[in-house]
Design a protein around this motif. Structure first.
Motif, short mmCIF file in Angstrom:
data_model
loop_
_atom_site.label_atom_id
_atom_site.label_comp_id
_atom_site.label_asym_id
_atom_site.label_seq_id
_atom_site.Cartn_x
_atom_site.Cartn_y
_atom_site.Cartn_z
N ARG A 14 1.04 -1.20 0.09
CA ARG A 14 0.06 -0.01 0.10
C ARG A 14 0.82 1.26 0.10
O ARG A 14 0.64 2.20 -0.99
CB ARG A 14 -0.86 0.15 1.34
CG ARG A 14 -1.89 1.19 1.15
CD ARG A 14 -2.50 1.53 2.47
NE ARG A 14 -3.79 0.56 2.68
CZ ARG A 14 -4.84 0.84 3.51
NH1 ARG A 14 -4.53 1.77 4.34
NH2 ARG A 14 -5.75 0.17 3.40
N ARG A 143 -7.83 -3.45 -8.99
CA ARG A 143 -8.01 -2.50 -8.10
C ARG A 143 -7.91 -2.92 -6.78
O ARG A 143 -8.07 -3.85 -6.50
CB ARG A 143 -9.16 -1.63 -8.28
CG ARG A 143 -9.27 -0.89 -9.54
CD ARG A 143 -10.62 0.21 -9.43
NE ARG A 143 -11.70 -0.30 -9.44
CZ ARG A 143 -12.50 -0.70 -10.62
NH1 ARG A 143 -12.18 -0.30 -11.63
NH2 ARG A 143 -13.76 -1.39 -10.27
N ALA A 144 -7.68 -1.95 -5.98
CA ALA A 144 -7.52 -2.55 -4.22
C ALA A 144 -9.00 -3.08 -3.74
O ALA A 144 -9.85 -2.47 -4.42
CB ALA A 144 -7.13 -1.40 -3.57
N GLU A 146 -10.45 -2.51 -1.14
CA GLU A 146 -10.85 -1.53 -0.50
C GLU A 146 -11.48 -0.30 -1.16
O GLU A 146 -12.25 0.36 -0.88
CB GLU A 146 -10.01 -1.24 0.70
CG GLU A 146 -8.89 -0.12 0.23
CD GLU A 146 -7.69 -1.25 0.07
OE1 GLU A 146 -6.52 -0.55 0.34
OE2 GLU A 146 -7.93 -2.34 -0.08
N ALA A 147 -10.98 -0.17 -2.49
CA ALA A 147 -11.52 0.63 -3.45
C ALA A 147 -13.00 0.54 -3.83
O ALA A 147 -13.71 1.33 -4.14
CB ALA A 147 -10.80 0.74 -4.51
N ASP A 150 -17.02 -2.44 0.93
CA ASP A 150 -16.88 -2.33 2.27
C ASP A 150 -16.77 -3.38 3.10
O ASP A 150 -16.11 -3.56 4.03
CB ASP A 150 -18.33 -1.48 2.53
CG ASP A 150 -18.32 -0.04 2.35
OD1 ASP A 150 -17.09 0.53 2.04
OD2 ASP A 150 -19.24 0.52 1.99
N ARG A 172 -18.83 -0.61 -2.32
CA ARG A 172 -18.90 0.89 -1.84
C ARG A 172 -20.11 1.90 -2.62
O ARG A 172 -20.34 2.80 -2.18
CB ARG A 172 -17.46 1.60 -2.29
CG ARG A 172 -16.49 0.94 -1.38
CD ARG A 172 -15.16 1.69 -1.49
NE ARG A 172 -15.32 2.88 -0.55
CZ ARG A 172 -14.52 4.01 -0.55
NH1 ARG A 172 -13.27 3.98 -1.01
NH2 ARG A 172 -14.74 5.17 0.21
N LEU A 255 -13.52 -4.07 5.07
CA LEU A 255 -12.54 -3.15 4.28
C LEU A 255 -12.70 -1.71 4.55
O LEU A 255 -11.75 -1.05 4.37
CB LEU A 255 -12.76 -3.47 2.78
CG LEU A 255 -12.26 -4.85 2.38
CD1 LEU A 255 -13.06 -5.38 1.16
CD2 LEU A 255 -10.88 -4.65 2.24
N ARG A 256 -13.82 -1.41 5.55
CA ARG A 256 -13.87 -0.11 6.00
C ARG A 256 -12.93 0.02 6.95
O ARG A 256 -12.08 1.51 6.94
CB ARG A 256 -15.30 0.21 6.67
CG ARG A 256 -16.24 0.11 5.61
CD ARG A 256 -17.67 0.08 6.24
NE ARG A 256 -17.76 -1.13 7.03
CZ ARG A 256 -18.93 -1.80 7.66
NH1 ARG A 256 -20.07 -0.99 7.70
NH2 ARG A 256 -18.65 -2.70 8.32
N ARG A 257 -12.55 -0.79 7.85
CA ARG A 257 -11.61 -0.92 8.93
C ARG A 257 -10.13 -0.85 8.13
O ARG A 257 -8.99 -0.31 8.53
CB ARG A 257 -11.63 -1.78 9.80
CG ARG A 257 -12.67 -1.92 10.79
CD ARG A 257 -12.89 -3.03 11.74
NE ARG A 257 -13.86 -3.01 12.66
CZ ARG A 257 -14.10 -3.91 13.64
NH1 ARG A 257 -12.95 -5.00 13.81
NH2 ARG A 257 -15.19 -3.65 14.44
N PHE A 258 -10.09 -1.81 7.12
CA PHE A 258 -8.91 -1.90 6.41
C PHE A 258 -8.41 -0.56 5.51
O PHE A 258 -7.15 -0.32 5.51
CB PHE A 258 -8.81 -3.13 5.24
CG PHE A 258 -7.51 -3.43 4.50
CD1 PHE A 258 -6.45 -3.87 5.60
CD2 PHE A 258 -7.28 -3.10 3.42
CE1 PHE A 258 -5.18 -4.42 4.89
CE2 PHE A 258 -6.09 -3.43 2.73
CZ PHE A 258 -5.17 -4.09 3.46
N ARG A 259 -9.28 0.43 5.10
CA ARG A 259 -8.80 1.53 4.81
C ARG A 259 -8.38 2.68 5.53
O ARG A 259 -7.60 3.35 5.31
CB ARG A 259 -10.22 2.35 4.04
CG ARG A 259 -10.73 1.59 2.83
CD ARG A 259 -11.67 2.63 2.12
NE ARG A 259 -12.99 2.72 2.73
CZ ARG A 259 -13.77 1.66 2.60
NH1 ARG A 259 -13.69 0.50 1.65
NH2 ARG A 259 -15.08 1.89 3.09
#
Length: 281
Positions: A14, A143-144, A146-147, A150, A172, A255-259
Motif C-alpha cells: 500500500r 484495483r484494491a 478496499e477501493a 466495504d 462501496r 474493508l472499511r477498517r482496512f482503509r
C-alpha cells in the motif's frame, strides 16, 4: 495458505502506491492450534519467477504437474522467527471452468479452480502432517479491494455430493454481491436457484460482523476459531444447507477498517519486508 503477487494485505504494498505488484510477493502460511505460526514475508521482484507450471516466491514454490498442485514451502514465522518447512499436495477431483466477476466491470474476479480436492500436508514437525479434504481457488483484481468493497464474506462447505460456496458483500457504491454455487465431484457448477437466506451469527473477538447462508429454522455457528484480526476473521462454521448439516471454512472481511491508516503500522509488525532477497541459482 495464500500465494500473492501484489500482496493485498501488505502495508509495504500500500505504501508503495500499488504500482508494481511483482515487487510485493509472498507466501502466507497459517497453522492453527497449539504452537500455531504465521508467515507473510513481503519480498521484491528478484524473488519471483513464473512459468506455465511453476510459481516461485522466494524460497518457496508452487508447481502444477498436470494432476496436482505441489507446494514446497520454506518460510519464517513472525514474530517468532521459527522456520516452517514442508510440502503440501493438493489433488483436485476435477478442475472447474468457473470464473466469476465480483464487480460489474470485472475488476475483481473469483476463480474456484478445485472446490473439491484431497490434500496431504507434510511439515517437518512432529504431529504437523495429515491427510484430508482440501480446496483451491484464486482471486484476481486490477484495483484494491478496499477501493470497491466495504465488506465481504465467503464460505465453502463440503457436502455429501461435492461442495457449496457462498460469496456475499457490500460494494462501496451500495450494490450487493450475492453468489451461491453448488459443485459436484466432477467439477460441474450450478447456481443455487433458491439459496438459503443470509443469517448473522456471533461477531468475532474484534467485533467483525459475520453472516453466512443457513436453512430457515437453524443458525450458523462457529465451531473452531482460526484467525482473528481487527479487519479479518477466519473460522470453521457449522451450518445447514438444504437439510444437510455441514462444516466448512468461513471468512469475513471489513474493508472499511482496512482503509484506515491506523492499521498499516500494526500490520508492518507481522509482515516483514525483505526486498533484497534473490532466488538462488
Amino acid at each position: 495458505m495464500i500465494a500473492f503477487i501484489g500482496s493485498v494485505f501488505s502495508p509495504w504494498y500500500r505504501w508503495s502506491g500499488r504500482a508494481d505488484p511483482e515487487n510485493h510477493i509472498c507466501l502466507n502460511v497459517v497453522t492453527y492450534g497449539r504452537g500455531g505460526r504465521w508467515t507473510m514475508t513481503d519480498r521484491g521482484r528478484a524473488a519471483l519467477h513464473q512459468s506455465a507450471e511453476t510459481l516461485t516466491l522466494g524460497p518457496s514454490a508452487l508447481h502444477w504437474d498436470g494432476e496436482r498442485l505441489v507446494i514446497d514451502m520454506d518460510e519464517r514465522a513472525t514474530p517468532h522467527g521459527s522456520a516452517i518447512r514442508g510440502r503440501i499436495t493438493v489433488t483436485p477431483s476435477a478442475v472447474t471452468g468457473v470464473e466469476l466477476p465480483l464487480t460489474g466491470d470485472g475488476a475483481h474476479v473469483w476463480r474456484p479452480f478445485a472446490p473439491v480436492a484431497d490434500i496431504r500436508v507434510e511439515i517437518d514437525r512432529p504431529g504437523w502432517s495429515w491427510d484430508g479434504h482440501g480446496y483451491l481457488d484464486g482471486n484476481f483484481g486490477t484495483r484494491a479491494l478496499e477501493a470497491d468493497f466495504d465488506t465481504w464474506s465467503w464460505g465453502r462447505f463440503p457436502t455429501k455430493t461435492g461442495a457449496v460456496a457462498f460469496y456475499d458483500g457490500i460494494r462501496r457504491d451500495g450494490t450487493r454481491l450475492h453468489t451461491a454455487l453448488r459443485f459436484d465431484a466432477d467439477g460441474r457448477a450450478a447456481a443455487m436457484d433458491a439459496p438459503p437466506p443470509l443469517q448473522r451469527f456471533r461477531r468475532s473477538n474484534w467485533l467483525v460482523a459475520r453472516a453466512t447462508r443457513c436453512d430457515p429454522g437453524h443458525r450458523p455457528r462457529q465451531v473452531r476459531a482460526m484467525l482473528d484480526a481487527p479487519f479479518y476473521n477466519r473460522c470453521e462454521v457449522e451450518t445447514v444447507i438444504d437439510g444437510e448439516r455441514v462444516r466448512g471454512v468461513y471468512e469475513a472481511l471489513d474493508l472499511r477498517r482496512f482503509r484506515g491508516p491506523w492499521l498499516m503500522p500494526m500490520l508492518a509488525v507481522r509482515v516483514p519486508r525483505r526486498s533484497g532477497w534473490r532466488i538462488r541459482a
